[in-house]
Design a protein around this motif. Structure first.
Motif, mmCIF file in Angstrom:
data_model
loop_
_atom_site.group_PDB
_atom_site.id
_atom_site.type_symbol
_atom_site.label_atom_id
_atom_site.label_comp_id
_atom_site.label_asym_id
_atom_site.label_seq_id
_atom_site.Cartn_x
_atom_site.Cartn_y
_atom_site.Cartn_z
ATOM 1 N N ASP A 1 20.853 23.149 5.810
ATOM 2 C CA ASP A 1 22.196 22.792 6.294
ATOM 3 C C ASP A 1 22.327 22.987 7.801
ATOM 4 O OD1 ASP A 1 23.137 21.935 3.875
ATOM 5 O OD2 ASP A 1 24.120 23.835 3.358
ATOM 6 N N MET A 2 21.614 23.977 8.348
ATOM 7 C CA MET A 2 21.730 24.235 9.781
ATOM 8 C C MET A 2 21.066 23.140 10.625
ATOM 9 S SD MET A 2 18.974 27.271 10.620
ATOM 10 C CE MET A 2 19.698 28.403 9.435
ATOM 11 N N LEU A 3 20.302 22.266 9.981
ATOM 12 C CA LEU A 3 19.613 21.204 10.714
ATOM 13 C C LEU A 3 20.414 19.906 10.781
ATOM 14 C CD1 LEU A 3 16.026 21.661 9.221
ATOM 15 C CD2 LEU A 3 16.786 22.299 11.510
ATOM 16 N N ASP B 1 16.705 30.330 14.565
ATOM 17 C CA ASP B 1 18.031 30.330 13.940
ATOM 18 C C ASP B 1 17.963 30.799 12.487
ATOM 19 O OD1 ASP B 1 18.956 29.395 16.339
ATOM 20 O OD2 ASP B 1 19.174 27.306 15.678
ATOM 21 N N ALA B 2 16.886 30.430 11.790
ATOM 22 C CA ALA B 2 16.743 30.872 10.402
ATOM 23 C C ALA B 2 16.596 32.383 10.338
ATOM 24 C CB ALA B 2 15.539 30.185 9.755
ATOM 25 N N GLY C 1 17.904 39.902 4.692
ATOM 26 C CA GLY C 1 16.493 40.235 4.724
ATOM 27 C C GLY C 1 15.629 39.066 5.137
ATOM 28 N N ARG C 2 14.603 39.362 5.933
ATOM 29 C CA ARG C 2 13.748 38.309 6.476
ATOM 30 C C ARG C 2 12.372 38.328 5.815
ATOM 31 N NH1 ARG C 2 14.381 38.065 12.803
ATOM 32 N NH2 ARG C 2 12.789 39.691 12.712
ATOM 33 N N GLN C 3 12.360 38.731 4.553
ATOM 34 C CA GLN C 3 11.147 38.673 3.763
ATOM 35 C C GLN C 3 11.477 38.004 2.436
ATOM 36 O OE1 GLN C 3 9.393 42.592 3.505
ATOM 37 N NE2 GLN C 3 8.818 42.609 5.656
ATOM 38 N N ALA D 1 12.216 29.253 4.498
ATOM 39 C CA ALA D 1 12.125 28.843 5.899
ATOM 40 C C ALA D 1 10.733 28.311 6.221
ATOM 41 C CB ALA D 1 12.474 30.016 6.807
ATOM 42 N N ALA D 2 9.702 28.936 5.661
ATOM 43 C CA ALA D 2 8.330 28.512 5.916
ATOM 44 C C ALA D 2 8.083 27.101 5.402
ATOM 45 C CB ALA D 2 7.349 29.489 5.273
#
Length: 365
Positions: free
Chosen positions: A74-76, A89-90, A98-100, A107-108
C-alpha cells in the motif's frame, strides 16, 4: 523491453503453489514431502512486471504472509518504484511490530520483485544493474543426503554428484550418535571419493554440550564447514565453537536483516555466512550484508533462492558458494543449469524468474 526511467506500481498479485519433492526433506527441523512457494508479481503502469518468490516452509504461511505483502505494498501506490526507499520506509513502518519474522519476509518478497522490474526496465541482468557481471559461479548440490537410512546414502551421494558433475555436495548430520554420523560420512566419502568437497548441516539440532562433543569428534573429517550446529541466534556459543574448531563454522540462513547480520559478525559468531533472501531482506538486505561481510573478510555463500542468489553472488566481494536446489524448477520458465559444478548466470534482463504458467496452474492451492 524498452528502457524506462520510471516505474509506478499498478498492483501486486500473490499466489501460492506447493511442489512435491523428488527427495523429501528429512531433517532436524522437520519432514517436508512438498515445498511451498509464494509467487509475487509486481505489476507497473509502464507494463514491466517484476517477479520473485518466497519459500516459507509451511503451506499455511501464505495465509499471513500474503496479507502482509499486500499491506506493505500500500505504501507504494502512486510512487516511483525505488527499492532503497521502500526498504527504508518498510523498516520504519515495522518499528512497532518488529522487524523480523513475517514482517521482514513480506518486505523481502516485494524488494526482490522491485529489483527484478528495475533490471528488466533497464534491459540488464540483475547482476549488471548492481554493478557486477554475469558469468559462472561454483555451486554445491543440496538436493539430498537428508537424515535418511544409512544404507541409502552412498547411492544418493553418487546421484547428487552426477546431476551436474558437481564438485561439492552437502550432507545433514546430527544423528543419534557420533558413531552414526561418522558412519554416514564414511559411506558418502566411499561413494564419491576424496576429491569432492563435502559440507555438513546440523540444522540447529545440537545443544551446546552435544555440539562441543560432536564437532570435535568430526573435526578431522575434512569437511568444508559445520553449518548451524546450535540454535541460530545463540551467537555466543556459536562463537565458542568457531574459536575451538579447525573446521569453519557456517551460519546465516536464519539471520533477519543486515543489522542482525552485523551483530553476528561483531560477536564473531561464525567463520562463514550464508544469508537467506527472505530473512536477510531481499536484494537490498543482501547487498547491505554483503558490504559487512566484505569489510570484515568473511566468505559469503547463499541459502536457497538460486536464481536471485546467483546474481547477487556475482556482485558480492567475498563470494564463496551458491547453494543449488532444483525444487522450484517446475514453475520457472527457464531454469538455470549446472554444468561441471558451475552455474552460469544468464545474460538476460532481470533476475531470471519468469513463470511456467501451466505448471503454476497445476500446483496452485
Amino acid at each position: 523491453m524498452q528502457s524506462k526511467n520510471k516505474l509506478t506500481l499498478e498492483g501486486i498479485e500473490v499466489r501460492a503453489v506447493s511442489i512435491p519433492m523428488r527427495r523429501p526433506i528429512v531433517s532436524k527441523v522437520g519432514a517436508y514431502p512438498e515445498w511451498p512457494f509464494i509467487l509475487i508479481d509486481v505489476k507497473t503502469k509502464e507494463g514491466v512486471v517484476g517477479r520473485s518468490y518466497l519459500e516459507p516452509y509451511l503451506r499455511e504461511a501464505v495465509r499471513y504472509i500474503g496479507p502482509a505483502i499486500l499491506d506493505l505494498a500500500d505504501m507504494l501506490k502512486g510512487r516511483q518504484l525505488a527499492p532503497l526507499d521502500f526498504f527504508r520506509d518498510a523498516m520504519n513502518k515495522l518499528h512497532l511490530i518488529g522487524r523480523q519474522g513475517v514482517s521482514l519476509i513480506a518486505a523481502a518478497g516485494i524488494d526482490m520483485a522491485i529489483w527484478d522490474a528495475l533490471a528488466k526496465a533497464a534491459g540488464l541482468p540483475l547482476a549488471a544493474l548492481l554493478g557486477g557481471s554475469v558469468g559462472h559461479l561454483r555451486t554445491y548440490n543440496t538436493n539430498g543426503l537428508w537424515l535418511i537410512p544409512l544404507d541409502r546414502l552412498g547411492e544418493e551421494a553418487e546421484q547428487l554428484v552426477a546431476e551436474g558433475n558437481f564438485n561439492a555436495i552437502k550432507i545433514r548430520l546430527g544423528r543419534p550418535s557420533l558413531r552414526e554420523d561418522m558412519e554416514a560420512l564414511r559411506t558418502v566419502r566411499d561413494a564419491i571419493g576424496p576429491d569432492i568437497e563435502l559440507m555438513c548441516d546440523f540444522n540447529q539440532g545440537l545443544a551446546l554440550h552435544e555440539a562441543i562433543s560432536r564437532c570435535h569428534g568430526l573435526d578431522d573429517q575434512g569437511l568444508y564447514w559445520f553449518e548451524e550446529p546450535v540454535v541460530f541466534d545463540d551467537y555466543a556459543h556459536s562463537a565458542q565453537l568457531a574459536r575451538e574448531l579447525k573446521t569453519p563454522v557456517q551460519i546465516g540462513e536464519n539471520i533477519y536483516g543486515p543489522r542482525s547480520f552485523l551483530q553476528a559478525v561483531l560477536a564473531q559468531a561464525a567463520d562463514l555466512y550464508m544469508p537467506d533472501l527472505m530473512r536477510i531482506g531481499g536484494v537490498t538486505g543482501w547487498m547491505r550484508s554483503a558490504a559487512i561481510a566484505g569489510a570484515s573478510g568473511h566468505p559469503m555463500s547463499s541459502h536457497l533462492y538460486p536464481e536471485v542468489s546467483a546474481h547477487l553472488l556475482r556482485a558480492t566481494e567475498t563470494c564463496d558458494w551458491l547453494e543449488w536446489r532444483d525444487w522450484g524448477n517446475p514453475i520457472i520458465a527457464e531454469p538455470f543449469e549446472v554444468k561441471d559444478g558451475f552455474v552460469n548466470v544468464p545474460n538476460r534482463p532481470g533476475n531470471g524468474i519468469d513463470w511456467n504458467e501451466d505448471a503454476v496452474s497445476k500446483f496452485l492451492y
